[in-house]
Design an enzyme around this catalytic site. Structure first.
Site, mmCIF file in Angstrom:
data_model
loop_
_atom_site.group_PDB
_atom_site.id
_atom_site.type_symbol
_atom_site.label_atom_id
_atom_site.label_comp_id
_atom_site.label_asym_id
_atom_site.label_seq_id
_atom_site.Cartn_x
_atom_site.Cartn_y
_atom_site.Cartn_z
ATOM 1 N N ASP A 135 3.760 11.886 0.646
ATOM 2 C CA ASP A 135 3.600 11.491 -0.762
ATOM 3 C C ASP A 135 4.040 12.628 -1.674
ATOM 4 O OD1 ASP A 135 2.494 9.050 -0.076
ATOM 5 O OD2 ASP A 135 0.437 9.587 -0.591
ATOM 6 N N ARG A 185 10.842 6.896 -0.625
ATOM 7 C CA ARG A 185 10.106 5.848 -1.341
ATOM 8 C C ARG A 185 10.242 6.202 -2.824
ATOM 9 N NH1 ARG A 185 4.226 6.767 -0.654
ATOM 10 N NH2 ARG A 185 4.160 5.359 1.124
ATOM 11 N N LYS A 188 7.444 5.334 -9.824
ATOM 12 C CA LYS A 188 7.618 5.829 -11.202
ATOM 13 C C LYS A 188 6.957 7.189 -11.387
ATOM 14 C CE LYS A 188 8.091 1.319 -13.425
ATOM 15 N NZ LYS A 188 7.572 0.403 -14.461
#
Ligand code: FDA
Length: 307
Positions: A135, A185, A188
């Site tokens: 992430d 991935r 926004k």
């Protein structure tokens, strides 16, 4: 929501009284369950099984970030390795996990986070088609995260990362990831960022997202288009149709509990859909980021707190 509204909400998240009340009551009052599968791995596996019946795949995220000691970083690493094993034993599709490098010790040193990531990637290598998605956190970590992922990718094909369209730097990062063949991935972006680092206007973020999404669909390595924005999803579907990009070359991703109708509709249309399933006791920062994304969520939280 207006981006400054998000900043206010994220600042509120730092308030100790708000935090104490929510941590004590959030799960029991049912406020958190919309966005978080539960506090245990079994809760996450149950959610994954439920979604599987609707043809929706999952990315499990063991919540936790910004650990302060080597022992905590090691514990998160071991827990993630446990998640990989449990997903494989549960006979769910190939293990796919999302991790945050600050949970693996990035605040202590890049080396520690890299070593722990390597341990997880080594464990994931035992499972064909497993993927470890790193992430992306606040912009203070962007360069360090990308450096660690790029280095890991030289030894492991099973690692991908996340790029945030709100960052001014992302077009360049995207070109680099595509050149390296690293799966991205695209999101926004969910953190409060200064205007020097991120576009303050939502219209600019949305325009960047569409531009970068097209670039990824054309030149990326199995990209994930991660958004609940109906206009963006429509544009993605039109673009892949026009460019004759097969459904097997990309996937749509959304967060647990957000726009379930869209998740189910896309899966029914034959697209590969994956839901991000967060779980664990450290749900507070994740939960607050989700609340900050929508003004209506602030009313929801206040209503539940006074109930
Ligand atoms: P946008 O915010 O414009 O929302 C579009 C619509 O979606 C809204 O109108 C509303 O209907 C619905 N919606 C969106 N958020 C909602 C909410 N919280 N509650 C209710 N409805 C909501 N970010 C990051 O910085 N680093 C990361 O690693 C990740 N990882 C990640 C994985 C996956 C699978 C997803 C889907 C998202 C992330 N994100 C993330 C979060 C991302 O940056 C972003 O904050 C959210 O996806 C919301 O943006 P949208 O693209 O949905 O658009």
């Amino acid at each position: 929501m207006a981006l400054h509204g998000r900043a206010v909400m994220l600042a509120l998240a730092e308030n100790e009284a708000v935090k104490r009340t929510l941590v004590q009551n959030g799960m029991s009052k049912g406020m958190v369950q919309r966005f978080v599968a539960g506090e245990t791995l079994d809760d996450a596996l149950a959610a994954a099984r439920r979604l599987q019946t609707q043809n929706i795949n999952t990315a499990l995220d063991l919540l936790g970030e910004n650990v302060a000691t080597e022992a905590e970083a090691s514990a998160s690493t071991n827990a993630y390795i446990g998640v990989l094993t449990a997903v494989a034993e549960a006979k769910l599709p190939a293990p796919y996990i999302s991790i945050k490098l600050t949970a693996l010790g990035l605040d202590l040193s890049d080396e520690l986070a890299a070593v722990n990531l390597t341990r997880i990637l080594t464990a994931a290598s035992a499972y064909p088609d497993a993927l470890v998605r790193v992430d992306m956190e606040g912009s203070a970590y962007t360069q360090r995260t990308l450096d660690i992922v790029r280095a890991a990718h030289q030894d492991f094909g099973n690692v991908g990362t996340v790029l945030q369209s709100y960052l001014r730097r992302t077009d360049d990062d995207l070109a680099q990831m595509n050149a390296d063949g690293i799966s991205v991935r695209l999101v926004k972006g969910a953190y409060a960022e200064p205007a020097t680092a991120a576009y303050p206007d939502k219209a600019d973020v949305d325009a960047a997202y569409v531009r970068q999404m097209k670039e990824l669909l054309m030149h990326g390595f199995h990209p994930a288009i991660a958004s609940h924005d109906e206009s963006i999803l429509r544009q993605a579907k039109r673009f892949v149709r026009e460019q004759r990009i097969e459904n097997s070359r990309f996937e749509f991703q959304m967060l647990l509990g957000i726009r379930r109708d869209l998740q189910e509709a896309l899966a029914a249309e034959g697209y590969f859909v994956r839901a991000y399933v967060p779980f664990g006791v450290s749900w507070y920062p994740y939960f607050m980021r989700r609340l900050a994304e929508r003004p209506a969520n602030i009313g929801f939280i206040l209503k539940n707190l006074v109930k």
